[in-house]
Scaffold this motif. Structure first.
Motif, PDB file in Angstrom:
ATOM      1  N   ALA A 167       0.831  -1.211   0.000  1.00  0.00           N
ATOM      2  CA  ALA A 167       0.000   0.000   0.000  1.00  0.00           C
ATOM      3  C   ALA A 167       0.863   1.257   0.000  1.00  0.00           C
ATOM      4  N   VAL A 168       1.925   1.264   0.783  1.00  0.00           N
ATOM      5  CA  VAL A 168       2.808   2.435   0.831  1.00  0.00           C
ATOM      6  C   VAL A 168       3.551   2.592  -0.502  1.00  0.00           C
ATOM      7  N   TRP A 169       4.031   1.483  -1.054  1.00  0.00           N
ATOM      8  CA  TRP A 169       4.753   1.512  -2.332  1.00  0.00           C
ATOM      9  C   TRP A 169       3.877   2.102  -3.435  1.00  0.00           C
ATOM     10  N   SER A 193      -7.712  14.628  -2.723  1.00  0.00           N
ATOM     11  CA  SER A 193      -7.682  13.164  -2.809  1.00  0.00           C
ATOM     12  C   SER A 193      -6.260  12.638  -2.679  1.00  0.00           C
ATOM     13  N   ILE A 194      -5.317  13.330  -3.298  1.00  0.00           N
ATOM     14  CA  ILE A 194      -3.905  12.952  -3.158  1.00  0.00           C
ATOM     15  C   ILE A 194      -3.472  13.103  -1.708  1.00  0.00           C
ATOM     16  N   GLY A 195      -3.959  14.151  -1.058  1.00  0.00           N
ATOM     17  CA  GLY A 195      -3.664  14.337   0.369  1.00  0.00           C
ATOM     18  C   GLY A 195      -4.195  13.198   1.224  1.00  0.00           C
ATOM     19  N   LEU A 196      -5.356  12.671   0.865  1.00  0.00           N
ATOM     20  CA  LEU A 196      -5.905  11.529   1.606  1.00  0.00           C
ATOM     21  C   LEU A 196      -5.023  10.286   1.443  1.00  0.00           C
ATOM     22  N   ILE A 197      -4.474  10.112   0.253  1.00  0.00           N
ATOM     23  CA  ILE A 197      -3.542   8.993   0.055  1.00  0.00           C
ATOM     24  C   ILE A 197      -2.316   9.184   0.948  1.00  0.00           C
ATOM     25  N   ALA A 198      -1.806  10.416   1.010  1.00  0.00           N
ATOM     26  CA  ALA A 198      -0.652  10.706   1.872  1.00  0.00           C
ATOM     27  C   ALA A 198      -0.991  10.433   3.340  1.00  0.00           C
ATOM     28  N   LEU A 199      -2.183  10.801   3.763  1.00  0.00           N
ATOM     29  CA  LEU A 199      -2.591  10.515   5.148  1.00  0.00           C
ATOM     30  C   LEU A 199      -2.651   9.013   5.395  1.00  0.00           C
ATOM     31  N   GLY A 200      -3.102   8.262   4.413  1.00  0.00           N
ATOM     32  CA  GLY A 200      -3.125   6.810   4.544  1.00  0.00           C
ATOM     33  C   GLY A 200      -1.736   6.233   4.708  1.00  0.00           C
ATOM     34  N   ILE A 201      -0.788   6.750   3.946  1.00  0.00           N
ATOM     35  CA  ILE A 201       0.605   6.285   4.072  1.00  0.00           C
ATOM     36  C   ILE A 201       1.135   6.604   5.463  1.00  0.00           C
ATOM     37  N   ILE A 202       0.873   7.803   5.931  1.00  0.00           N
ATOM     38  CA  ILE A 202       1.343   8.204   7.269  1.00  0.00           C
ATOM     39  C   ILE A 202       0.711   7.299   8.330  1.00  0.00           C
ATOM     40  N   SER A 217       2.580   0.659  11.838  1.00  0.00           N
ATOM     41  CA  SER A 217       3.403  -0.482  11.451  1.00  0.00           C
ATOM     42  C   SER A 217       4.243  -0.972  12.620  1.00  0.00           C
ATOM     43  N   PRO A 218       4.335  -2.297  12.774  1.00  0.00           N
ATOM     44  CA  PRO A 218       5.142  -2.843  13.860  1.00  0.00           C
ATOM     45  C   PRO A 218       6.645  -2.724  13.613  1.00  0.00           C
TER      46      PRO A 218
END
Length: 106
Positions: free
Chosen positions: A60-62, A89-98, A104-105
């Protein structure tokens, strides 16, 4: 180190996605070669990142880095639309990555 590999993999994904635009159907040898090397490097770095990161998070991050980078490149240099909803919408993708990084463990 895994997150570093993953970020590099994402940046290389941007490089090959943009490169595809300029290969003209893989008829331009130099650009095509660069694009293929970026593809190999991107997948190779993703493979290194997957040694320690969960598959779903890493993938997902990649793809998210690739999506953001390619969309921004298209708007910035290729004159693609840059409306508020698209940027949001691009900002929402960035928030998802963050969010995935925070949760992440590894």
């Amino acid at each position: 180190m895994s997150w570093f590999y993953l970020v590099v993999a994402g940046l290389l994904e941007v490089a090959w996605a943009v490169g595809l635009k300029y290969t003209e159907g893989f008829t331009r040898p130099v650009v095509s070669g660069f694009t293929l090397l970026a593809m190999l490097g991107s997948v190779g770095m993703l493979g290194l990142a997957l040694k320690d990161l969960p598959l779903g998070t890493a993938y997902a991050v990649w793809t998210g880095i690739g999506t953001i980078g390619t969309a921004v490149f298209g708007m910035w240099l290729l004159g693609e639309p840059a409306g508020a909803l698209r940027i949001g919408s691009i900002g929402l993708i960035a928030l998802g990555i963050i969010g995935l990084k925070i949760l992440s463990p590894a």
